[in-house]
Structure formats: structure tokens, C-alpha cells
Design a protein around this motif. Structure first.
Motif, PDB file in Angstrom:
ATOM      1  N   LEU A  38     -14.226   5.581 -18.197  1.00 49.69           N
ATOM      2  CA  LEU A  38     -15.013   6.742 -17.788  1.00 49.69           C
ATOM      3  C   LEU A  38     -15.596   6.527 -16.383  1.00 49.69           C
ATOM      4  O   LEU A  38     -15.583   7.434 -15.546  1.00 49.69           O
ATOM      5  N   ASP A  39     -16.107   5.323 -16.141  1.00 51.46           N
ATOM      6  CA  ASP A  39     -16.629   5.002 -14.804  1.00 51.46           C
ATOM      7  C   ASP A  39     -15.553   5.197 -13.744  1.00 51.46           C
ATOM      8  O   ASP A  39     -15.797   5.789 -12.686  1.00 51.46           O
TER       9      ASP A  39
ATOM     10  N   ILE B 127     -22.810  11.836 -23.382  1.00 52.97           N
ATOM     11  CA  ILE B 127     -22.101  13.033 -23.853  1.00 52.97           C
ATOM     12  C   ILE B 127     -20.596  12.780 -23.930  1.00 52.97           C
ATOM     13  O   ILE B 127     -19.937  13.128 -24.919  1.00 52.97           O
ATOM     14  N   ASN B 128     -20.047  12.151 -22.898  1.00 48.54           N
ATOM     15  CA  ASN B 128     -18.597  11.939 -22.857  1.00 48.54           C
ATOM     16  C   ASN B 128     -18.125  10.932 -23.905  1.00 48.54           C
ATOM     17  O   ASN B 128     -17.091  11.140 -24.545  1.00 48.54           O
ATOM     18  N   LEU B 129     -18.866   9.852 -24.069  1.00 50.58           N
ATOM     19  CA  LEU B 129     -18.471   8.869 -25.084  1.00 50.58           C
ATOM     20  C   LEU B 129     -18.557   9.464 -26.481  1.00 50.58           C
ATOM     21  O   LEU B 129     -17.703   9.183 -27.348  1.00 50.58           O
ATOM     22  N   ALA B 130     -19.569  10.310 -26.697  1.00 56.88           N
ATOM     23  CA  ALA B 130     -19.669  10.982 -27.998  1.00 56.88           C
ATOM     24  C   ALA B 130     -18.487  11.924 -28.196  1.00 56.88           C
ATOM     25  O   ALA B 130     -17.943  12.035 -29.313  1.00 56.88           O
ATOM     26  N   TYR B 131     -18.074  12.597 -27.131  1.00 52.84           N
ATOM     27  CA  TYR B 131     -16.939  13.511 -27.245  1.00 52.84           C
ATOM     28  C   TYR B 131     -15.649  12.755 -27.560  1.00 52.84           C
ATOM     29  O   TYR B 131     -14.851  13.187 -28.406  1.00 52.84           O
ATOM     30  N   ILE B 132     -15.451  11.626 -26.894  1.00 54.07           N
ATOM     31  CA  ILE B 132     -14.249  10.821 -27.143  1.00 54.07           C
ATOM     32  C   ILE B 132     -14.202  10.388 -28.604  1.00 54.07           C
ATOM     33  O   ILE B 132     -13.152  10.453 -29.267  1.00 54.07           O
ATOM     34  N   LYS B 133     -15.365  10.010 -29.120  1.00 49.53           N
ATOM     35  CA  LYS B 133     -15.434   9.573 -30.517  1.00 49.53           C
ATOM     36  C   LYS B 133     -15.169  10.742 -31.458  1.00 49.53           C
ATOM     37  O   LYS B 133     -14.475  10.600 -32.478  1.00 49.53           O
TER      38      LYS B 133
ATOM     39  N   ARG C 132     -18.555   8.915  -7.692  1.00 48.10           N
ATOM     40  CA  ARG C 132     -19.778   8.324  -8.245  1.00 48.10           C
ATOM     41  C   ARG C 132     -19.536   7.981  -9.699  1.00 48.10           C
ATOM     42  O   ARG C 132     -18.603   8.485 -10.338  1.00 48.10           O
ATOM     43  N   GLU C 133     -20.382   7.105 -10.230  1.00 44.54           N
ATOM     44  CA  GLU C 133     -20.331   6.810 -11.651  1.00 44.54           C
ATOM     45  C   GLU C 133     -21.087   7.888 -12.430  1.00 44.54           C
ATOM     46  O   GLU C 133     -21.950   8.575 -11.869  1.00 44.54           O
TER      47      GLU C 133
ATOM     48  N   GLU D 276     -24.512  11.856 -18.826  1.00 45.73           N
ATOM     49  CA  GLU D 276     -23.084  12.189 -18.823  1.00 45.73           C
ATOM     50  C   GLU D 276     -22.291  11.161 -19.631  1.00 45.73           C
ATOM     51  O   GLU D 276     -21.363  11.524 -20.372  1.00 45.73           O
ATOM     52  N   ARG D 277     -22.640   9.883 -19.477  1.00 46.03           N
ATOM     53  CA  ARG D 277     -21.943   8.841 -20.225  1.00 46.03           C
ATOM     54  C   ARG D 277     -22.112   9.042 -21.732  1.00 46.03           C
ATOM     55  O   ARG D 277     -21.151   8.956 -22.511  1.00 46.03           O
TER      56      ARG D 277
END
Length: 600
Positions: A549-550, A568-574, A559-560, A565-566
Motif C-alpha cells: 500500500l505504501d 480504511i484500505n487494509l480493512a477493505y483488502i481484508k 506520498r505514503e 487511509e491505511r
């Protein structure tokens, strides 16, 4: 990026950044004049901030500055590696070195040549001239790469002759088919920042210019001739100087030829027998059909002047008589409206145009330097000292005019050096500030202003993010008959381009642009997480979702991700459960974000 990776990179950063700095020809060059002027600009602005009780925004982060200046000076975004190395580089002079590298890059001359192409062709009255835009941009690229002074480029555009498919400097003349009035208006707008065209038909309603002054300016230009050579291709035009007598078709002679029944009248049906006369017929009817019978008698025809034939050259320029459109009008002598400088009326075309260029670029003419500085400042900071950027009439009020004055005088004293100006502006704190948390219109330039990217910047950024040199599948969007600069990039420019003189507040996305970004077959295959795509390589090289993701954020937004955002995105991937599919959705959403299409 995790702390271990950062520690490992720090050990390599000096070697890596030294390699990047080595790209500057002849090593790091000192620019004391630019530094001194940048400090003076910031000092003047600081005084206005203090007077208004405004606290300016802080200086932008390294990653924001790197993306901003890369887009502004080279038309593209940095790679993830460049973002990381620039952030880790401890050199206090790294921003100045970066500016040097970008101004020495091919991206710089390509980007700004495309910008000037839109300035000139965006207002073209001859739409076929768009076909020569690629030729102009090739020529302009060479001028910018050689850092030719703005005064010399201006002179070349005003005095140009040659074939439009070979000589890019003919662009301005061709864009308006040699029409003296249209060219006069554009010369004033582009090179002086003055909208003089309102004085074509009447005295200027706000700035005080007289109608005679507009037509005295046009009187420098009537002998420009833009013609297509006999037996040449449809768009094989040439810009030349008209030097012969003012020979025009004589309507009465043509009428006698088409008056087949010899009744002394010419009807529309008879006019069709001669394509040459048919082109004149509508004009002649509108001006001379006194009895309104839809035909022209010989007496009616002989009482009319020959209609103007733009681009064919004429001995002198006449100011039309508004009370009698059929009259020849008043012959005007060339006079430069800002100084009253006169040119001999019987001088040749090139003498007139050279005199005009000399008057415009003279060091004694403040409008020339201010117009260019206002335009460049507006393009780099999102708003000029005067807005719109090409409307600086004498009765207009600007903002921070002392800053404009200082910067314009510096530009002139350095020989109208374009790179000097761009280097100075990008070295200021004003340019390098952060975005404001909320807009403050009390005083301008206390914070950075987000601006919509131009078409070339979007195209370059997309190609880099998607990992391709040229965007594929855009053949159907091509345009332009000359072949040079005739690619999908040109079609993309047609879809995403806008008049650079338009204020940023008025630049809005449209439905075709949104549909292209969301649905285009060109983009969709390149956002897939397959082994040979940019996203596929990111996922292969980063088994950890957070690291991937980074890397994706660095690639698209330079930018990181923020912690939110991290999360939300990690939850979405899961939630999705299928890694590739989830990252494809994230990649797609980042490409379609307003942040990607904006310079922050």
C-alpha cells in the motif's frame, strides 16, 4: 516504509543522491542573483502579511515540494525511489539542486512548449492551424532548451515568414490567417497582457484605449500574407510578406462573366456558375442589394468596394466606417499605442513587423516584462498578480503589485532569461508553502493554492504511474495532418486541455473526462494486478499488504498513506478477501482521485 528499510536506505542515500546531482551539467551552479531576488520577493510579501495580520502557511514537506516542482518544471511526477531519496537527502541545498536538474531536463522544454502551443492555438480563428501545432511545439522546444530570451522568441513569432509545416515560428500568423486585426489583438493579449480587442469597434469601455489606437496597431500587420501555394496540399500554407499592389478581384468584371442572359442582373443561380464569384455573392448581396430583390444589378455591384480577403496581404490597413460598412474606411498609419512611436507608412512588411517587435520588447516598455512575469507566476502559484493573467489593463487593480514590479524589473535586467525567472519563483518561500487549511483571501500568496493539472502533466503522470512510455490504445483520438506531434497525446490534449488563460476557479472537470478516467479501455488493462503491470510488480515484490500500500501511494500520489487511509484500505483488502482484486480497486480509486489530477 518501515524503520528498518529507512535505516538501510540512509546508508545508501549519499551515493544515490550524488548520482542524481551528477545529472546537472558541469556540477552544481551557483545562482546568487536568483537567491537574492527570491529573498526580496519573500521580504515584500512578509511585509504585507504582517500588515494584514496574517500568518503565512509553513514550508511544504519534501515530498509535496518534489511533486509540485516536478510537475511545474518537467511536467511529470517523481518515482517512488525519487520521493524516498529526496526525503532522506540531508543536503540543505537539495531543493535548489533539484530545480537545476529539472530546468536542464528535456521534460522542461517539452512541457512549456506544449503550454505555449495552447496559448497561441487556443484562440486561433483558423481552426486548420491546429494541424501545425506539433511543428510549432518542436520549434518552441528547441528555443526553450537553448534558453533563448523571451524577447527573441517574441520577435521571431511577430516577424516570422516561411512554410507553416516547416517553420514553427509562423504559428501566430497562421493561427489567424494573416488577419491584421486578429493578430493585433493577440499580440497585445499574449505579449503585453492587454485586452485591446474591445477597441476594434468602439473605444474601450473601461481602459480608455481609443478605437484609432487599435487600428494603428493593426496597421503594422496588413502586409502579412498567408497563402496556399498552387497545386500544393490542402494545408500547405506559407507566411510571406505582401509587397505588390493591392490587387483584388473586381466584382463588376466577374459579374459580367456570370451574367449569362445579359440582363444586367446576377442571381444566385447564375453565381453558382463561377465558384470564385459565388464565394463573394453572399457578401455582395448583404451590402449592395438596395432593392432587396435577391439579385444584383451592375449598378449595385459597381457601387461596392471589393470585399476584404484576409491573409492575402494588402498595402494598407483601413479602419472601417461603422456608419457606412460599404465605404473603404480610414487608412491608418502604424503607431504603437503604449508609447506613441510611429512607423513610416510606406515601409515594407518586415520593416513594420520588426518595428512592432522592437517596440514591444523594449526595456522601456514595462508591460512586456510584467505580462510574462504575471503569466508565469500565475501558472506556478495558481493565481497571478492580475487576473485573468492576460488582462492587465491600465485601469485594473492587481494584488502585491510591488512584488510584480520587483520581479519584472529583475527579469528585464537579466535579459528576459526565462530560466532565471522560473528558478527565482520556485526558490521563493511563497512558491514552497503548504496548502492552507482554509482559504484566506485577505492577502494573496500566504499559502499554496491547489491547481488543476494541464493535459500534458496528466498524460505524463498517468504514463509513469501505469509503467508505460506512451499511453496505448489512443490512436482513435489522434488529430493533426502534419504527422509531427500527431499521436495519442494530441488526442488526450483535446480531451483534457483548456485555455491556459482561464482562472483556476473556472476550470472544472467534465463528463467525457470522468468517463475516460473511469472506463477507458486504455487504462483498465494497465490497472490489473498481473505480472507484467506496475501493480503486479508491486504486489510481487511486497508480500506485506501495508508495504504494498505504501508503494502504491508513493507511485500514484508521491506520498505514503495517512494512518486513516491505511486503516480504511487494509480493512477493505481484508473484506474483499482477494488481494489482487482489492488492490486493483484501490489503484483505480487513486487514479480517479482529485488529488492525482491536482498540483498541491
Amino acid at each position: 516504509m518501515n524503520s528498518v528499510a529507512r535505516c538501510l536506505l540512509i546508508g545508501l542515500v549519499c551515493l544515490a543522491t550524488a548520482s542524481l546531482q551528477g545529472e546537472v551539467p558541469e556540477g552544481r551552479r551557483e545562482h546568487p542573483s536568483e537567491v537574492k531576488m527570491a529573498r526580496e520577493i519573500d521580504r515584500l510579501l512578509e511585509k504585507s502579511f504582517e500588515a494584514a495580520g496574517v500568518t503565512p502557511a509553513g514550508i511544504s514537506s519534501d515530498e509535496d515540494f518534489l511533486r509540485r516542482v516536478s510537475l511545474d518544471l518537467a511536467g511529470t511526477i517523481p518515482t517512488p525511489r525519487e520521493v524516498t531519496l529526496f526525503g532522506l537527502d540531508p543536503d540543505a541545498d537539495k531543493r535548489a539542486k533539484l530545480i537545476d536538474r529539472l530546468l536542464d531536463s528535456k521534460g522542461y522544454s517539452d512541457l512549456w512548449a506544449a503550454y505555449w502551443g495552447e496559448v497561441i492555438f487556443g484562440h486561433a480563428t483558423e481552426q486548420r492551424a491546429r494541424g501545425a501545432q506539433g511543428v510549432f511545439e518542436e520549434w518552441m522546444t528547441a528555443q526553450l532548451a537553448a534558453n533563448r530570451p523571451w524577447s527573441e522568441i517574441t520577435t521571431a513569432l511577430i516577424t516570422a515568414t516561411g512554410k507553416v509545416q516547416d517553420d514553427g515560428q509562423t504559428a501566430l500568423m497562421f493561427a489567424h490567417t494573416g488577419n491584421a486585426e486578429e493578430i493585433a489583438a493577440e499580440v497585445s493579449r499574449i505579449f503585453l497582457g492587454i485586452q485591446l480587442q474591445c477597441a476594434n469597434c468602439h473605444d474601450h469601455p473601461t481602459d480608455g484605449w481609443k478605437r484609432e489606437q487599435f487600428h494603428e496597431l493593426a496597421a503594422y500587420l496588413p502586409r502579412v500574407s498567408v497563402r496556399r501555394q498552387p497545386d500544393a496540399g490542402l494545408l500547405d500554407f506559407e507566411v510571406t510578406s505582401f509587397s505588390g499592389p493591392d490587387v483584388r478581384p473586381k466584382p463588376a468584371e466577374l459579374a459580367r462573366f456570370v451574367d449569362r442572359n445579359r440582363d444586367g442582373r446576377v442571381t444566385a443561380a447564375e453565381a453558382k456558375a463561377s465558384p470564385r464569384f459565388e464565394r463573394l455573392f453572399g457578401f455582395l448581396i448583404s451590402q449592395g442589394d438596395a432593392d432587396k430583390d435577391g439579385a444584383l444589378s451592375m449598378k449595385e455591384i459597381e457601387g461596392l468596394p471589393a470585399p476584404p480577403r484576409e491573409g492575402r496581404g494588402s498595402s494598407e490597413h483601413y479602419m472601417p466606417d461603422l456608419n457606412d460598412p460599404t465605404a473603404k474606411g480610414t487608412m491608418m498609419q502604424p503607431v504603437f499605442f503604449l508609447s506613441g512611436q510611429r512607423q513610416r507608412g510606406n515601409s515594407s512588411d518586415l520593416d513594420r513587423r520588426e518595428a512592432l517587435a522592437k517596440a514591444i520588447t523594449s526595456k522601456s516598455n514595462p508591460w512586456f516584462r510584467k505580462a510574462f512575469v504575471n503569466r508565469m507566476w500565475g501558472e506556478l502559484l495558481g493565481e497571478g498578480f492580475f487576473m485573468p493573467i492576460d488582462d492587465m489593463g491600465p485601469k485594473r487593480s492587481g494584488v502585491q503589485e510591488d512584488v510584480l514590479e520587483a520581479l519584472a524589473n529583475g527579469f528585464a535586467s537579466h535579459g528576459y532569461d526565462i530560466q532565471w525567472l522560473l528558478r527565482t519563483i520556485t526558490s521563493t518561500q511563497a512558491y514552497q508553502r503548504q496548502l492552507a487549511g482554509s482559504p484566506n483571501d485577505t492577502v494573496k500568496f500566504a499559502a499554496a493554492t491547489p491547481t488543476r493539472l494541464r493535459s500534458d502533466q496528466i498524460y505524463n503522470a498517468m504514463a509513469q504511474v501505469l509503467g508505460v512510455e506512451e499511453m496505448p490504445g489512443l490512436a482513435s483520438m489522434r488529430r493533426g495532418p502534419y504527422g509531427r506531434g500527431n499521436s495519442g497525446r494530441r488526442g488526450f490534449q483535446q480531451l483534457f486541455g483548456y485555455d491556459p488563460s482561464t482562472p483556476q476557479a473556472d476550470i472544472l472537470g467534465n463528463i467525457p473526462q470522468v468517463l475516460f478516467m473511469m472506463n477507458a479501455d486504455t487504462i483498465a488493462p494497465l490497472t490489473r494486478a498481473t505480472g507484467d503491470t506496475a501493480l503486479g510488480r508491486i504486489l510481487t515484490q511486497n508480500s506485506d499488504d501495508g508495504a504494498a500500500l505504501d508503494e502504491l501511494y508513493l507511485r500514484v500520489l508521491s506520498r505514503e498513506p495517512t494512518e486513516k487511509e491505511r486503516e480504511i484500505n487494509l480493512a477493505y483488502i481484508k473484506t474483499v478477501g482477494r488481494r489482487n482484486e482489492a488492490f486493483e480497486d484501490i489503484f483505480w480509486s487513486l487514479l480517479n482521485s482529485s488529488e492525482f489530477l491536482t498540483k498541491r
